[in-house]
Motif scaffolding. Structure first.
Motif, PDB file in Angstrom:
ATOM      1  N   THR A 113       0.829  -1.199   0.000  1.00 52.70           N
ATOM      2  CA  THR A 113       0.000   0.000   0.000  1.00 52.70           C
ATOM      3  C   THR A 113       0.866   1.252   0.000  1.00 52.70           C
ATOM      4  OG1 THR A 113      -0.098   0.106   2.418  1.00 52.70           O
ATOM      5  CG2 THR A 113      -1.815  -1.177   1.307  1.00 52.70           C
ATOM      6  N   GLU A 114       0.231   2.347  -0.354  1.00 51.68           N
ATOM      7  CA  GLU A 114       0.889   3.650  -0.307  1.00 51.68           C
ATOM      8  C   GLU A 114      -0.062   4.609   0.382  1.00 51.68           C
ATOM      9  OE1 GLU A 114       3.425   6.137  -3.456  1.00 51.68           O
ATOM     10  OE2 GLU A 114       1.289   6.052  -3.943  1.00 51.68           O
ATOM     11  N   ARG A 115       0.390   5.194   1.500  1.00 52.29           N
ATOM     12  CA  ARG A 115      -0.439   6.140   2.240  1.00 52.29           C
ATOM     13  C   ARG A 115      -0.100   7.567   1.836  1.00 52.29           C
ATOM     14  NH1 ARG A 115      -0.015   3.617   8.375  1.00 52.29           N
ATOM     15  NH2 ARG A 115      -1.375   1.814   8.030  1.00 52.29           N
ATOM     16  N   GLN A 116      -1.138   8.361   1.692  1.00 54.06           N
ATOM     17  CA  GLN A 116      -0.977   9.771   1.362  1.00 54.06           C
ATOM     18  C   GLN A 116      -1.670  10.611   2.433  1.00 54.06           C
ATOM     19  OE1 GLN A 116       0.573  11.280  -1.202  1.00 54.06           O
ATOM     20  NE2 GLN A 116       1.192   9.457  -2.368  1.00 54.06           N
ATOM     21  N   ILE A 117      -1.053  11.699   2.817  1.00 54.14           N
ATOM     22  CA  ILE A 117      -1.657  12.662   3.745  1.00 54.14           C
ATOM     23  C   ILE A 117      -2.271  13.773   2.900  1.00 54.14           C
ATOM     24  CG2 ILE A 117      -1.258  14.226   5.676  1.00 54.14           C
ATOM     25  CD1 ILE A 117       1.281  12.569   6.277  1.00 54.14           C
ATOM     26  N   VAL A 118      -3.552  14.031   3.122  1.00 51.78           N
ATOM     27  CA  VAL A 118      -4.275  15.018   2.313  1.00 51.78           C
ATOM     28  C   VAL A 118      -4.803  16.118   3.245  1.00 51.78           C
ATOM     29  CG1 VAL A 118      -6.178  15.423   0.702  1.00 51.78           C
ATOM     30  CG2 VAL A 118      -4.934  13.245   0.663  1.00 51.78           C
ATOM     31  N   LEU A 119      -4.543  17.366   2.910  1.00 49.62           N
ATOM     32  CA  LEU A 119      -5.001  18.507   3.692  1.00 49.62           C
ATOM     33  C   LEU A 119      -6.486  18.750   3.409  1.00 49.62           C
ATOM     34  CD1 LEU A 119      -3.850  20.729   5.604  1.00 49.62           C
ATOM     35  CD2 LEU A 119      -3.620  22.176   3.567  1.00 49.62           C
ATOM     36  N   THR A 120      -7.296  18.825   4.453  1.00 46.54           N
ATOM     37  CA  THR A 120      -8.722  19.092   4.292  1.00 46.54           C
ATOM     38  C   THR A 120      -8.956  20.597   4.162  1.00 46.54           C
ATOM     39  OG1 THR A 120      -9.134  19.292   6.650  1.00 46.54           O
ATOM     40  CG2 THR A 120      -9.279  17.065   5.693  1.00 46.54           C
ATOM     41  N   HIS A 125       3.580  23.965  11.825  1.00 44.84           N
ATOM     42  CA  HIS A 125       4.489  24.107  10.690  1.00 44.84           C
ATOM     43  C   HIS A 125       4.189  23.040   9.631  1.00 44.84           C
ATOM     44  CE1 HIS A 125       8.120  24.680   8.343  1.00 44.84           C
ATOM     45  NE2 HIS A 125       8.427  23.394   8.522  1.00 44.84           N
ATOM     46  N   PHE A 126       3.838  21.846  10.102  1.00 46.62           N
ATOM     47  CA  PHE A 126       3.542  20.743   9.179  1.00 46.62           C
ATOM     48  C   PHE A 126       2.342  21.076   8.290  1.00 46.62           C
ATOM     49  CE2 PHE A 126       1.005  16.870   8.404  1.00 46.62           C
ATOM     50  CZ  PHE A 126       1.868  16.220   7.531  1.00 46.62           C
ATOM     51  N   LEU A 127       1.294  21.651   8.881  1.00 51.61           N
ATOM     52  CA  LEU A 127       0.110  22.008   8.084  1.00 51.61           C
ATOM     53  C   LEU A 127       0.471  23.040   7.017  1.00 51.61           C
ATOM     54  CD1 LEU A 127      -2.668  22.265  10.838  1.00 51.61           C
ATOM     55  CD2 LEU A 127      -2.384  20.461   9.127  1.00 51.61           C
ATOM     56  N   SER A 128       1.294  24.002   7.388  1.00 49.34           N
ATOM     57  CA  SER A 128       1.715  25.016   6.411  1.00 49.34           C
ATOM     58  C   SER A 128       2.549  24.375   5.302  1.00 49.34           C
ATOM     59  CB  SER A 128       2.518  26.120   7.108  1.00 49.34           C
ATOM     60  OG  SER A 128       1.731  26.763   8.084  1.00 49.34           O
ATOM     61  N   HIS A 129       3.421  23.461   5.706  1.00 53.35           N
ATOM     62  CA  HIS A 129       4.269  22.788   4.724  1.00 53.35           C
ATOM     63  C   HIS A 129       3.407  21.943   3.774  1.00 53.35           C
ATOM     64  CE1 HIS A 129       8.048  21.095   3.246  1.00 53.35           C
ATOM     65  NE2 HIS A 129       7.434  19.909   3.235  1.00 53.35           N
ATOM     66  N   LEU A 130       2.407  21.264   4.350  1.00 50.82           N
ATOM     67  CA  LEU A 130       1.503  20.438   3.536  1.00 50.82           C
ATOM     68  C   LEU A 130       0.733  21.300   2.543  1.00 50.82           C
ATOM     69  CD1 LEU A 130       0.303  17.628   3.005  1.00 50.82           C
ATOM     70  CD2 LEU A 130      -1.287  18.018   4.876  1.00 50.82           C
ATOM     71  N   SER A 157       6.796  11.074   4.666  1.00 52.78           N
ATOM     72  CA  SER A 157       7.445  12.388   4.733  1.00 52.78           C
ATOM     73  C   SER A 157       7.169  13.100   6.042  1.00 52.78           C
ATOM     74  CB  SER A 157       6.967  13.257   3.563  1.00 52.78           C
ATOM     75  OG  SER A 157       7.301  12.662   2.327  1.00 52.78           O
ATOM     76  N   ALA A 158       6.063  12.751   6.727  1.00 52.43           N
ATOM     77  CA  ALA A 158       5.716  13.428   7.979  1.00 52.43           C
ATOM     78  C   ALA A 158       6.789  13.204   9.031  1.00 52.43           C
ATOM     79  CB  ALA A 158       4.362  12.938   8.481  1.00 52.43           C
ATOM     80  N   LYS A 196       9.916  12.785   8.665  1.00 53.03           N
ATOM     81  CA  LYS A 196      11.099  13.586   8.365  1.00 53.03           C
ATOM     82  C   LYS A 196      10.925  15.028   8.829  1.00 53.03           C
ATOM     83  CE  LYS A 196      12.120  10.770   4.276  1.00 53.03           C
ATOM     84  NZ  LYS A 196      12.218  10.767   2.796  1.00 53.03           N
ATOM     85  N   LEU A 197       9.639  15.433   8.954  1.00 53.48           N
ATOM     86  CA  LEU A 197       9.356  16.795   9.414  1.00 53.48           C
ATOM     87  C   LEU A 197       9.135  16.855  10.917  1.00 53.48           C
ATOM     88  CD1 LEU A 197       6.919  17.846   6.543  1.00 53.48           C
ATOM     89  CD2 LEU A 197       9.300  18.582   6.839  1.00 53.48           C
ATOM     90  N   GLY A 198       9.365  15.720  11.601  1.00 54.65           N
ATOM     91  CA  GLY A 198       9.250  15.682  13.057  1.00 54.65           C
ATOM     92  C   GLY A 198       7.844  15.454  13.567  1.00 54.65           C
ATOM     93  N   VAL A 199       6.921  14.992  12.702  1.00 52.03           N
ATOM     94  CA  VAL A 199       5.538  14.735  13.110  1.00 52.03           C
ATOM     95  C   VAL A 199       5.337  13.223  13.154  1.00 52.03           C
ATOM     96  CG1 VAL A 199       3.096  15.107  12.568  1.00 52.03           C
ATOM     97  CG2 VAL A 199       4.786  16.887  12.044  1.00 52.03           C
ATOM     98  N   ASP A 200       5.103  12.683  14.351  1.00 54.68           N
ATOM     99  CA  ASP A 200       4.974  11.235  14.481  1.00 54.68           C
ATOM    100  C   ASP A 200       3.542  10.788  14.194  1.00 54.68           C
ATOM    101  OD1 ASP A 200       3.536  11.963  16.711  1.00 54.68           O
ATOM    102  OD2 ASP A 200       5.039  11.290  18.157  1.00 54.68           O
ATOM    103  N   GLU A 201       3.338   9.455  14.267  1.00 55.02           N
ATOM    104  CA  GLU A 201       2.034   8.888  13.909  1.00 55.02           C
ATOM    105  C   GLU A 201       0.940   9.334  14.870  1.00 55.02           C
ATOM    106  OE1 GLU A 201       0.189   4.419  13.315  1.00 55.02           O
ATOM    107  OE2 GLU A 201       2.181   4.847  12.493  1.00 55.02           O
TER     108      GLU A 201
END
Length: 844
Positions: free
Chosen positions: A110-117, A149-154, A165-166, A168-173
């Protein structure tokens, strides 16, 4: 705040759940509906989280969850609610219900993607948007600067990035889970397939006809100038070219392997036609969940007639009300029910909702799936197909496609009712009367009834369809519980097939032969062959002979595990039990008296196919039953060859009787139409009527008129007489008189209780103990029959005793049976020793 414990349902025959501690690292991943790996005794099991709790039961050793299997909970809240209803109504362990709901546990890439709402985008652009929301305020104004910062980067990355990639930006699960619960992001998971397989597809060129004429002129010159032998070869080539042309013009582009079977030509012929410019070819990807007959298929567009339009208006009215409701679409065979289904799904999708279509046979998923892909595939993100003929990987892949929102229409057999669609608007149950919707192992649910309950929970519409509805459904419709749209005539004003009874007593008096093919059927098939049309011949028994008898002592060869005769399969050269699957060598002498006079009794589909080949040696004949069609591809090949005109006669069991639309079938023959009437089952007459009426509907569906011949030794029975007239209301009135007098459904609720064990003494002792519990309830709004030996007194090495419970009040029946389960525990009777079948379709 995340709760520290959870109750987990495990796939074992116990009715309770088990409490486990949630490790800190998994607190944000474990939610109701999630699959988790847990230790159980000395092994590990995959279970489903039912609920998260604050405290564990006292005096209990609590073990930790080993692993969270899913980032997104596998089951939706509505499916969890449905599982609890099934467990309660059908008295099934909740863990086994979840096992029936879930896809096979298999590794998928599988491949997971993070999508900004939209909320996340607004939060990233303007913190003031979240000022009134405590949860969002905590995220945005706490020390979680990295998350902000992560939301802005996303947002800067276009609103989407890979899950990995999350980190690597210091945002854990755990942080991602919090953002997801706050509706700032979505986690989407897509399946990664292996390297795509392709197939070669062949099409007829638009200018191919001119090329054919040129080729035929060359052939004619060859006839004149060459030797007789060469001219004969040229003529044979001409016939093969015409065969390929006919197949491709009738069905459109075809996979090469399928074209070779239908046209009955070799690779060299196709290669020559490609060189001569008669054909085009290209490579296409093969999707394992799709039907290869979809290639080039376009759903025919029909204008609805007045009856279809009226039925669709009732469905549309239900949608506009926005309320749960059940409609029973009662339409004769060939009346266009499928067209109504497709339009209803179209209306559902247009309203932004999703749909499930249930069919009773795997073969029908191929047909309905093809229709759906042609109607909705490109426009509405695809159609998922779920059935048991798919491999574990294919089923899991399709299931997760649905869960991740990649498909909005699901087509499948019984278990597809558990498809994890959200925002469900419509559930269609085609051929709702079919017994294959009833699960014969725990949990013993009925797919049609579960579909109605799920529709009610989801505030959706349930559309049941049949030419021969179950008595229960028709009874509800007559009493106003369901709406009853009716299609009383075939589309395009086509005539119903004429149905004739062949009295086998009279046939024997005239011919003095015991052939399964009567003189009338033989003449009818001969006429079909002369007119180059097609015939279907149905016999509802597979194998070569029903049983093996000794002419000296009369004993039959019995299964060593079951109290049933073994069936002779000639092609495999062995005897088989159709209940437990055991096999034996064909005896050369009687096992009981050692006589050499062993006799094969009764005809099955294999015998009938052999007989037809002898009677009509020039005919192209095939057989379709569970012996010849064990895989999806075998179904497709045989049905495709028959639909494409490559076969003249198709022999088969009841899987031929339902749903198929063969335009050139003008004759249907039914062998031993009355065989099921002798079974010790109160539904015997209903099943006989349904089967005969359904199979009669396969004839005359195109422009050619149809004819049906029903062979029987019992032509006077009302089930056969009403089937000949295709008069369902008349059959309903006669059958309900019997049901009312005997207190059978739909006039009472029914439960079948089987006590079983390999040890006969234990089975008897437990039956007596259970009888002691039931006896005080007998006659108090409840009638209890038994214990008695079951019709199949021994099955799979287990001795079986039966109770039959009847009550006009379903709630009373459920209460007594629930008490029986508690009584079993008090008397230390194993739960696995007692089978409870609510609303049984068979009493065998």
């Amino acid at each position: 705040m995340s709760l520290p414990f959870c109750n987990v349902a495990l796939p074992i025959p116990l009715r309770n759940t088990f409490t486990y501690a949630i490790p800190d690292a998994l607190r944000d991943s474990v939610q109701p509906g999630s699959r988790v790996l847990v230790p159980f005794r000395n092994k590990s099991l995959v279970g489903v989280v039912v609920e998260c709790v604050q405290q564990a039961p006292p005096s209990t050793k609590i073990r930790d969850i080993t692993k969270a299997m899913d980032f997104l909970p596998a089951l939706t809240p509505k499916l969890i609610e449905l599982a609890h209803w099934i467990a309660g109504y059908y008295l099934a362990p909740i863990g086994e219900v979840f096992r029936a709901m879930l896809p096979p546990v298999t590794e998928l890439r599988t491949e997971r993607q993070i999508v900004l709402t939209d909320s996340g985008r607004a939060a990233a652009e303007k913190e003031a948007v979240v000022a009134g929301n405590a949860t969002l305020r905590e995220i945005m104004h706490s020390a979680a600067a990295q998350q902000r910062h992560f939301l802005s980067h996303l947002r800067d990355k276009g609103g989407m990035m890979p899950f990995a990639s999350a980190a690597k930006l210091g945002v854990d699960e755990a942080a991602l889970q919090r953002l997801r619960r706050a509706a700032l992001i979505e986690i989407r998971e897509s399946m990664l397939g292996r390297k795509a397989k392709t197939q070669r597809v062949i099409a007829w060129k638009e200018n191919g006809s001119a090329a054919v004429e040129s080729a035929l002129k060359e052939t004619q010159l060859a006839h004149q100038s060459r030797s007789q032998e060469k001219a004969s070869r040229a003529q044979a080539l001409e016939e093969k070219i015409n065969s390929v042309k006919t197949a491709l013009q009738a069905r459109g582009p075809l996979p090469l392997a399928q074209l070779l079977r239908i046209a009955q030509v070799s690779h060299s012929v196709i290669e020559r036609m490609l060189r001569d410019g008669l054909l085009d070819s290209w490579e296409e990807r093969i999707d394992p969940a799709e039907d290869p007959f979809d290639v080039g298929y376009v759903a025919p567009a029909h204008e609805l007639n007045a009856e279809q339009e009226s039925a669709l208006k009732l469905v549309r009215a239900r949608f506009e009300l926005g309320e749960f409701g059940v409609l029973l679409l009662h339409g004769v065979a060939g009346s266009g029910k499928t067209e109504v289904y497709m339009r209803a799904v179209q209306e559902t999708l247009a309203r932004g909702k999703t749909a499930i279509i249930l069919v009773p046979e795997i073969a029908l998923t191929l047909w309905i799936g093809r229709q759906c892909r042609a109607w909705f595939g490109a426009r509405f993100e695809g159609v998922a197909v779920l059935h048991s003929a798919l491999s574990d990987v294919e089923r899991a892949r399709e299931w997760w496609r649905v869960r991740n929102g990649e498909a909005r229409v699901v087509v499948g057999t019984r278990s597809a009712i558990f498809a994890p669609l959200e925002n469900l608007g419509l559930i269609i149950v085609d051929e709702e009367q079919e017994s294959s919707y009833k699960q014969e192992e725990t949990p013993r649910y009925h797919g049609r009834d579960v579909a109605i309950v799920r529709a009610k929970m989801e505030n959706a519409a349930a559309l049941l369809g049949s030419a021969t509805p179950s008595l229960e459904s028709y009874h509800h419709a007559r009493n106003g519980k369901y709406e009853l749209p009716t299609l009383a005539s075939r589309v395009e004003k086509r005539a119903m097939a004429s149905v004739e009874i062949v009295d086998l007593r009279e046939d024997f008096a005239k011919t003095h032969q015991t052939s399964p093919i009567s003189a009338a059927l033989q003449a009818g098939i001969q006429e079909c062959l002369a007119q180059k049309t097609q015939a279907l011949v149905l016999i509802n028994r597979r194998g070569y002979s029903w049983s093996v008898l000794c002419r000296s002592c009369g004993a039959s060869v019995q299964c060593e595990n079951c109290s049933i005769s073994m069936t002779h399969h000639k092609q495999r050269n062995r005897l088989e039990c159709h209940y437990c699957g055991s096999t034996q060598q064909i005896p050369k002498q009687c096992p009981k008296c050692q006589s050499k006079y062993v006799y094969f009794f009764g005809e099955g589909s294999e015998h009938l196919e052999e007989r037809l080949r002898k009677e009509f040696p020039a005919a192209r004949i095939a057989r379709l039953d569970r012996d010849t069609a064990r895989t999806k591809r075998q179904y497709q090949e045989t049905l495709g060859a028959f639909a494409g005109g490559a076969l003249d006669i198709l022999v088969g069991t009841q899987m031929l009787a339902k749903g198929h639309d063969f335009q050139r079938v003008t004759l249907v023959g039914v062998i031993s139409a009355d065989s099921s009437l002798s079974l010790p089952d109160f539904r015997a007459a209903e099943r006989t009527f349904q089967l005969l009426t359904q199979v009669a509907g396969r004839a005359g569906r195109g422009e050619l008129p149809g004819r049906v011949l029903i062979q029987t030794f019992y032509p006077e029975h009302y089930a056969i007489q009403d089937a000949v007239k295709q008069d369902y209301p008349a059959f309903y009135e006669r059958e309900t008189q019997f049901r009312r007098a005997m207190a059978y459904p739909p006039f009472s609720s029914l439960a079948n209780v089987i006590v079983r064990d390999t040890d006969l003494e234990k089975a008897i002792r437990w039956s007596r103990l259970l009888s002691e519990y039931f006896s005080p309830h007998d006659g108090k709004g409840l009638r209890i029959l038994g214990p008695a030996a079951a019709p199949l007194a021994r099955l799979k090495r287990e001795h079986r005793f039966q109770f039959l419970l009847k009550s006009p009040k379903r709630s009373l029946l459920a209460k007594v049976l629930g008490g029986a389960m508690t009584y079993l525990e008090l008397k230390e009777i194993p739960e696995t020793a007692v089978l409870v079948d609510m609303d049984p379709l068979s009493l065998m």
